[in-house]
Design a protein around this motif. Structure first.
Motif, mmCIF file in Angstrom:
data_model
loop_
_atom_site.group_PDB
_atom_site.id
_atom_site.type_symbol
_atom_site.label_atom_id
_atom_site.label_comp_id
_atom_site.label_asym_id
_atom_site.label_seq_id
_atom_site.Cartn_x
_atom_site.Cartn_y
_atom_site.Cartn_z
ATOM 1 N N ALA A 234 0.786 -1.196 0.057
ATOM 2 C CA ALA A 234 0.145 -0.051 0.017
ATOM 3 C C ALA A 234 0.830 1.150 0.058
ATOM 4 O O ALA A 234 0.628 2.279 -0.851
ATOM 5 N N LEU A 235 1.891 1.259 0.797
ATOM 6 C CA LEU A 235 2.839 2.502 0.833
ATOM 7 C C LEU A 235 3.665 2.588 -0.349
ATOM 8 O O LEU A 235 3.693 3.816 -0.958
ATOM 9 N N LEU A 236 3.987 1.571 -0.864
ATOM 10 C CA LEU A 236 4.958 1.573 -2.290
ATOM 11 C C LEU A 236 4.035 2.106 -3.342
ATOM 12 O O LEU A 236 4.468 2.654 -4.423
ATOM 13 N N ARG A 237 2.676 1.750 -3.406
ATOM 14 C CA ARG A 237 1.766 2.181 -4.401
ATOM 15 C C ARG A 237 1.554 3.699 -4.520
ATOM 16 O O ARG A 237 1.382 4.286 -5.497
ATOM 17 N N GLN A 238 1.360 4.124 -3.186
ATOM 18 C CA GLN A 238 1.489 5.651 -3.004
ATOM 19 C C GLN A 238 2.474 6.132 -3.599
ATOM 20 O O GLN A 238 2.477 7.115 -4.452
ATOM 21 N N ALA A 239 3.850 5.883 -3.222
ATOM 22 C CA ALA A 239 5.097 6.295 -3.596
ATOM 23 C C ALA A 239 5.038 6.235 -4.935
ATOM 24 O O ALA A 239 5.697 7.312 -5.702
ATOM 25 N N LEU A 240 4.793 5.034 -5.792
ATOM 26 C CA LEU A 240 4.788 4.841 -7.068
ATOM 27 C C LEU A 240 4.048 6.018 -7.735
ATOM 28 O O LEU A 240 4.529 6.575 -8.921
ATOM 29 N N GLY A 241 2.846 6.110 -7.232
ATOM 30 C CA GLY A 241 1.945 6.977 -7.976
ATOM 31 C C GLY A 241 2.462 8.589 -8.077
ATOM 32 O O GLY A 241 2.466 9.241 -8.892
ATOM 33 N N ILE A 242 3.174 9.161 -7.068
ATOM 34 C CA ILE A 242 3.935 10.216 -6.993
ATOM 35 C C ILE A 242 5.029 10.118 -7.723
ATOM 36 O O ILE A 242 5.200 11.200 -8.422
ATOM 37 N N GLN A 243 5.895 9.426 -7.790
ATOM 38 C CA GLN A 243 6.998 9.063 -8.850
ATOM 39 C C GLN A 243 6.611 9.173 -10.367
ATOM 40 O O GLN A 243 7.491 9.886 -10.904
ATOM 41 N N GLU A 244 5.460 8.496 -10.459
ATOM 42 C CA GLU A 244 5.140 8.696 -11.767
ATOM 43 C C GLU A 244 4.597 9.998 -12.380
ATOM 44 O O GLU A 244 4.781 10.546 -13.332
ATOM 45 N N ARG A 245 3.882 10.872 -11.383
ATOM 46 C CA ARG A 245 3.468 12.086 -11.639
ATOM 47 C C ARG A 245 4.582 13.166 -11.518
ATOM 48 O O ARG A 245 4.608 13.784 -12.459
ATOM 49 N N LEU A 246 5.616 13.051 -10.964
ATOM 50 C CA LEU A 246 6.569 13.715 -10.820
ATOM 51 C C LEU A 246 7.913 13.492 -11.734
ATOM 52 O O LEU A 246 9.002 14.091 -11.886
ATOM 53 N N GLU A 247 7.549 12.400 -12.489
ATOM 54 C CA GLU A 247 8.560 11.642 -13.412
ATOM 55 C C GLU A 247 10.253 11.494 -12.789
ATOM 56 O O GLU A 247 11.098 11.817 -13.333
ATOM 57 N N GLU A 248 9.808 10.946 -11.468
ATOM 58 C CA GLU A 248 11.071 10.335 -10.594
ATOM 59 C C GLU A 248 11.514 8.865 -11.201
ATOM 60 O O GLU A 248 11.199 7.984 -10.555
ATOM 61 N N HIS A 249 12.162 8.888 -12.450
ATOM 62 C CA HIS A 249 12.470 7.657 -12.889
ATOM 63 C C HIS A 249 13.309 6.831 -12.181
ATOM 64 O O HIS A 249 13.292 5.591 -12.052
#
Length: 249
Positions: free
Chosen positions: A166-181
């Motif tokens: 659950a925590l990683l999916r939240q982090a992944l959503g942020i990284q995708e929006r901010l393009e933190e590849h």
């Protein structure tokens, strides 16, 4: 109060600041750049220079707190917890009375990592929870991504894979929006591990493949950065934040 090293455009009118303060801010930013480039010795020298220049009592407590936090974070990443703790605690003390600011969340984040590394897991999680609360309130999503990932790592170590997911999916959503590849690669790998441990082998395989494909793409030369004669700012910020995440994992 914001970190002058993290917000170089916060106050463009630096001419109104004392000359020594302007020099200290420039040195702090130089230290951050050295750290992002992996030159930790030069970064430490810059941070220590700012700490010495601020004096006692400091003319600018916020600037001193920023230098102490960056130096403490660098030491945490190197595993030198005995030196890191006093610096981070001093930085937090300087911000007392300022309220819950992004600068305080950055300090709490590093304190959380240090406590977890020292075996004080509950105390570390409490500090990370404080950082998360402040980051959500301030809309500091870039640092929130790193905080969520750090919390997820603790869940993985405790074999609480559903909570970690659950925590990683939240982090992944942020990284995708901010393009933190770069950060996304690490999150995908850890998320794949969580899936595998929960018996979801096909999902785990898809995540691992996606992570390796993205990692391969990131390893290719970047024409824009080369032709511009410098690093992509978004990429360097992602690398800096990801350093703590890689160390913790």
């Amino acid at each position: 109060m914001s970190d002058p090293a993290q917000n170089p455009d916060l106050d463009p009118d630096t001419d109104s600041l004392p000359h020594t303060t302007r020099l200290a801010i420039a040195e702090l930013r130089a230290g951050v750049l050295h750290e992002q480039q992996g030159d930790f010795a030069r970064a430490a020298a810059c941070y220590e220079g700012v700490i010495s220049a601020c004096g006692t009592p400091p003319d600018d407590p916020g600037l001193l707190a920023a230098a102490l936090c960056h130096m403490g974070g660098l030491l945490v990443g190197q595993g030198n917890l005995l030196r890191a703790f006093p610096l981070l605690e001093r930085a937090r003390g300087l911000l007392e009375g300022e309220g819950e600011t992004p600068a305080l969340s950055y300090i709490e984040f590093h304190i959380g990592l240090a406590r977890i590394a020292q075996g004080e897991v509950e105390g570390g999680l409490a500090a990370l929870s404080t950082a998360e609360r402040i980051q959500r309130a301030c809309g500091d999503h870039r640092h929130l991504s790193a905080t969520l990932s750090a919390q997820a790592v603790v869940c993985v170590r405790r074999r609480r894979f559903a909570a970690a997911e659950a925590l990683l999916r939240q982090a992944l959503g942020i990284q995708e929006r901010l393009e933190e590849h770069e950060a996304k690669v690490h999150t995908l790998r850890l998320l794949g591990y969580c899936m595998a441990e929960q018996g979801r082998s096909m999902a785990a395989r898809r995540l691992r493949i996606e992570a390796e494909q993205l990692s391969l793409l990131l390893s290719l030369p970047r024409p824009n950065a080369t032709t511009a004669g410098g690093d992509d700012p978004g990429s360097t910020v992602a690398h800096a934040i990801d350093g703590a995440r890689v160390w913790l994992q």
